[in-house]
Scaffold this motif. Structure first.
Motif, mmCIF file in Angstrom:
data_model
loop_
_atom_site.group_PDB
_atom_site.id
_atom_site.type_symbol
_atom_site.label_atom_id
_atom_site.label_comp_id
_atom_site.label_asym_id
_atom_site.label_seq_id
_atom_site.Cartn_x
_atom_site.Cartn_y
_atom_site.Cartn_z
ATOM 1 N N GLN A 61 -49.058 28.754 -52.136
ATOM 2 C CA GLN A 61 -47.775 28.076 -52.255
ATOM 3 C C GLN A 61 -47.222 27.908 -50.849
ATOM 4 O O GLN A 61 -46.861 28.876 -50.182
ATOM 5 N N ASP A 62 -47.145 26.656 -50.380
ATOM 6 C CA ASP A 62 -46.742 26.391 -49.004
ATOM 7 C C ASP A 62 -45.240 26.315 -48.828
ATOM 8 O O ASP A 62 -44.735 26.503 -47.712
ATOM 9 N N GLN A 63 -44.510 26.025 -49.919
ATOM 10 C CA GLN A 63 -43.061 25.914 -49.838
ATOM 11 C C GLN A 63 -42.417 26.773 -50.919
ATOM 12 O O GLN A 63 -42.902 26.794 -52.058
ATOM 13 N N PRO A 64 -41.314 27.457 -50.605
ATOM 14 C CA PRO A 64 -40.627 28.281 -51.609
ATOM 15 C C PRO A 64 -39.725 27.432 -52.496
ATOM 16 O O PRO A 64 -38.508 27.365 -52.303
ATOM 17 N N LEU A 65 -40.326 26.802 -53.496
ATOM 18 C CA LEU A 65 -39.584 25.863 -54.346
ATOM 19 C C LEU A 65 -39.318 26.416 -55.743
ATOM 20 O O LEU A 65 -39.068 25.646 -56.673
ATOM 21 N N GLY A 66 -39.380 27.732 -55.900
ATOM 22 C CA GLY A 66 -38.996 28.321 -57.165
ATOM 23 C C GLY A 66 -40.144 28.890 -57.967
ATOM 24 O O GLY A 66 -41.325 28.691 -57.663
ATOM 25 N N THR A 67 -39.776 29.603 -59.017
ATOM 26 C CA THR A 67 -40.767 30.333 -59.823
ATOM 27 C C THR A 67 -41.723 29.404 -60.569
ATOM 28 O O THR A 67 -42.923 29.671 -60.642
ATOM 29 N N ALA A 68 -41.200 28.316 -61.139
ATOM 30 C CA ALA A 68 -42.075 27.383 -61.862
ATOM 31 C C ALA A 68 -43.041 26.703 -60.906
ATOM 32 O O ALA A 68 -44.232 26.526 -61.216
ATOM 33 N N HIS A 69 -42.557 26.320 -59.746
ATOM 34 C CA HIS A 69 -43.407 25.696 -58.737
ATOM 35 C C HIS A 69 -44.514 26.654 -58.291
ATOM 36 O O HIS A 69 -45.682 26.240 -58.117
ATOM 37 N N ALA A 70 -44.173 27.921 -58.121
ATOM 38 C CA ALA A 70 -45.176 28.916 -57.710
ATOM 39 C C ALA A 70 -46.296 29.012 -58.740
ATOM 40 O O ALA A 70 -47.480 28.988 -58.390
ATOM 41 N N ILE A 71 -45.933 29.109 -59.996
ATOM 42 C CA ILE A 71 -46.931 29.229 -61.065
ATOM 43 C C ILE A 71 -47.856 28.020 -61.086
ATOM 44 O O ILE A 71 -49.079 28.137 -61.255
ATOM 45 N N TYR A 72 -47.291 26.843 -60.882
ATOM 46 C CA TYR A 72 -48.078 25.606 -61.003
ATOM 47 C C TYR A 72 -49.159 25.494 -59.941
ATOM 48 O O TYR A 72 -50.128 24.755 -60.121
ATOM 49 N N GLN A 73 -49.023 26.224 -58.844
ATOM 50 C CA GLN A 73 -50.065 26.165 -57.814
ATOM 51 C C GLN A 73 -51.406 26.644 -58.355
ATOM 52 O O GLN A 73 -52.460 26.296 -57.816
#
Length: 339
Positions: A83-95
């Motif tokens: 995860q290159d950017q801290p864009l939230g919990t849902a974004h983290a999971i989607y990686q």
């Protein structure tokens, strides 16, 4: 069954210890936090864990190799995503989208827990919760009269429920979770507080007819800063004290008193000291002429004439002196005896 573990945060509240080691790899009673987390989750499910996918920041190949080794020790395939950017919990999971299908457990790697229940894999989803005194700092769930979640709230300003979401979730249909996150990420208008939140996805899935139940934990242990990490180390030593009774054959204890519970790693030297209770000592550390309790000391560190309590000392550190209650990072030297 797959486990998805987002762990891209830098752990700034645990500095200086996270300047050189990601927080999930900080050892608690001899095992990295993320190893203990994955181990605890596997105990809750009767299904075999096929894969553990870690979502990291730019932590380097050595860290990635360590994570894959942890997965393999638990009999699973290890995968690493970024995860290159801290864009939230849902974004983290989607990686980790390529690994999200079938039944999945999502577990954020900044907490440990103790629970006495078996995972109900017939449920559409399970959200792990713990009753807390101040729920305003957490995502919380609201239950109906049958114990099914009827609302998810992100850090409510007014009291709604004291059941805080601890950051561990089960989804029977991982593909559906993935598709819902993909829809959320399609527009910045879906951000909440500037980030894509998993609670938004949970609320949508519930509205679409999925039923989520709760898994209530008995202990929820934080590893966010030095104070609570030392407290968590103490609790884990207490829970597993029968496992720590033997000093490894490679270690040497001379003219010293060890007060249980303590974890002592391989190739440790302890001379003319009193150690314990509630002390963890990593591999290759040397302790002489010291009195240490309620502390977490990592690998290949030297302590001489230390009088330490409620302290945390990193790897390859050197400490000489009489101070109490300190936090000393990796490769640091603190010498109260120098002139």
């Amino acid at each position: 069954m797959k486990i998805i573990i987002p762990m891209a945060g830098r752990g700034s509240r645990l500095r200086p210890h996270t300047l050189t080691v990601p927080k999930p790899l900080i050892p608690i009673a001899g095992k990295p936090i993320v190893h203990r987390l994955a181990e605890d989750i596997t105990r809750l499910s009767d299904e075999k864990i096929d894969e553990i996918a870690f979502i990291t920041g730019d932590f380097g190949k050595d860290v990635e190799d360590k994570l894959i080794e942890i997965a393999e020790k638990l009999g699973a395939k290890g995968s690493v995503y970024h995860q290159d950017q801290p864009l939230g919990t849902a974004h983290a999971i989607y990686q980790a989208a390529d690994s999200i299908d079938g039944p999945v457990i999502v577990a954020f790697a900044d907490t440990l827990f103790r629970a006495d229940f078996k995972l109900d894999t017939n449920s559409d989803g399970v959200v792990w919760v713990k009753s807390v005194d101040d729920p305003s700092a957490f995502g919380v769930v609201e239950l109906d009269d049958k114990g099914v979640i009827n609302r998810f709230h992100e850090k409510p300003k007014e009291f709604i429920s004291d059941l805080a979401i601890i950051g561990i979730y089960y989804f029977k249909d991982g593909t559906r979770l993935k598709n819902e996150i993909e829809d959320l990420l399609s527009s910045d208008d879906n951000k909440e507080g500037g980030e894509f939140q998993l609670t938004t996805v949970l609320e949508t899935l519930k509205t679409d007819g999925l039923k989520f139940t709760t898994g209530k934990v008995d202990e929820w242990m934080d590893c966010g800063n030095k104070k609570v990490t030392v407290e968590t180390n103490t609790k884990i030593l207490g829970f597993e004290k029968e496992s720590f009774k033997e000093v490894p054959a490679s270690s040497r204890v001379e003219k010293s008193l060890i007060i249980e519970p303590c974890f002592i790693g391989e190739n440790v030297i302890i001379e003319n000291s009193k150690v314990g209770p509630n002390v963890s000592i990593g591999d290759g550390t040397e302790i002489r002429n010291s009195n240490i309790d309620n502390s977490l000391i990592q690998e290949n560190t030297t302590i001489d004439h230390g009088n330490l309590t409620n302290s945390m000392i990193g790897n390859y550190a050197e400490y000489y002196g009489v101070s109490r209650n300190i936090s000393l990072g990796d490769y640091s030297i603190l010498d109260f005896n120098s002139k």
